[in-house]
Write an enzyme that holds these catalytic residues in place. Sequence first.
Site, PDB file in Angstrom:
ATOM      1  CG  HIS A 184      58.355  -4.938   9.688  1.00  0.00           C
ATOM      2  ND1 HIS A 184      57.560  -4.486  10.709  1.00  0.00           N
ATOM      3  CD2 HIS A 184      57.966  -6.209   9.445  1.00  0.00           C
ATOM      4  CE1 HIS A 184      56.750  -5.449  11.085  1.00  0.00           C
ATOM      5  NE2 HIS A 184      56.979  -6.518  10.344  1.00  0.00           N
ATOM      6  N   GLY A 185      59.385  -1.457   7.430  1.00  0.00           N
ATOM      7  CA  GLY A 185      60.117  -0.234   7.065  1.00  0.00           C
ATOM      8  C   GLY A 185      60.011   0.094   5.596  1.00  0.00           C
ATOM      9  N   GLY A 186      58.831  -0.096   5.013  1.00  0.00           N
ATOM     10  CA  GLY A 186      58.656   0.101   3.568  1.00  0.00           C
ATOM     11  C   GLY A 186      58.849   1.538   3.106  1.00  0.00           C
TER      12      GLY A 186
ATOM     13  CG  ASP B 241      58.704  -6.750  18.038  1.00  0.00           C
ATOM     14  OD1 ASP B 241      59.681  -7.526  18.184  1.00  0.00           O
ATOM     15  OD2 ASP B 241      58.831  -5.565  17.703  1.00  0.00           O
TER      16      ASP B 241
ATOM     17  CG  ASP C  36      52.905  -3.095  12.825  1.00  0.00           C
ATOM     18  OD1 ASP C  36      53.536  -4.116  12.535  1.00  0.00           O
ATOM     19  OD2 ASP C  36      53.274  -1.941  12.511  1.00  0.00           O
TER      20      ASP C  36
HETATM   21  P1  13P Z   1      57.614   2.546   7.900  1.00  0.00           P
HETATM   22  O1  13P Z   1      56.883   3.404   8.870  1.00  0.00           O
HETATM   23  O2  13P Z   1      59.064   2.808   7.858  1.00  0.00           O
HETATM   24  O3  13P Z   1      56.972   2.578   6.549  1.00  0.00           O
HETATM   25  O4  13P Z   1      57.475   1.038   8.444  1.00  0.00           O
HETATM   26  C1  13P Z   1      56.209   0.506   8.681  1.00  0.00           C
HETATM   27  C2  13P Z   1      56.319  -0.777   9.395  1.00  0.00           C
HETATM   28  O5  13P Z   1      57.184  -1.584   9.142  1.00  0.00           O
HETATM   29  C3  13P Z   1      55.327  -1.058  10.442  1.00  0.00           C
HETATM   30  O6  13P Z   1      55.647  -2.167  11.196  1.00  0.00           O
END
Ligand code: 13P
Length: 279
Positions: free
Chosen positions: A207-209, A102, A80
Amino acid sequence: MYKNLIELFKENEGKGAVGAFNLHCFEMLPAMIKAAEEINVPIIIQTSLGTAEYIGFEPLIAAVKALAEKSTVSVALHMDHCKDIEKLKKAIDCGYSSVMYDGSSLPIEENIKNTKEVVAYAHERGVSVEGEVGSIGGAEEGVVVAKDDAMYTKPEDALYFATETGVDALAVSIGTTHGQYKSKAKINYELLIELKAKLGDTGLVLHGGTGVSDEDMKRCVREGMKKINVGTELNKSYIEVVNTTFPDATPLTSLRNLLGPANEKIKDIIIDKATLFKM
Ligand code: 13P
């Protein structure tokens, strides 16, 4: 089976998005794969470079491959958000099935140039690549991208980037942020619909789930997201559970009894999330 993102997207075509869950320590791994097996969905185990270096590339990859080979579901191991091309090449050489370069903080031409280098190296070795255009703000591994520096992805940039680089998956910024566990994200669906229309086959990644409501998760899947990342919620819940099990422990309490309930908890969260991602 151990697979890359291209294979997982193909296998999951018409069935929704594939869940990508951040692994923070070895202990979480079997529970994550068991969750996917319980509801029979493919799973992406993703790590930061920090986690890979903490566990060690070789033991981590060997464990994921061993569990994947005997699993009833398909499993990918994805690096990631990595900004270091040499480390990404190492991950590819050691056996990650997928990586994310990234370059979102760079000018777009430089991001394209670097991403292309990673794509060429990865594709020659059967490894898939995720890129990022626009900038998803928030906190990850203690690194904070200020909200002001987060930028919505421009559809024309996304199309240009995807065409030039040949990435298999693309992280887009549509209103979510990393590490948002105290409130809910406000998603720009107009933008998501435009991105989907422009990008066709490139797998869009949310991202950012953690800060996304169940309703929004389902809508994002309907609107064409192919990979959805959840990290902070697992880490946060793991900490909450071990905070309850550790205080009463004695030196004779087996650690497995202290960590077991936390593993069960993240298994349940992954089952809930991955169920939302089904179509
Ligand atoms: P969160 O930590 O906000 O769930 O996001 C995970 C993510 O997008 C990892 O790249």
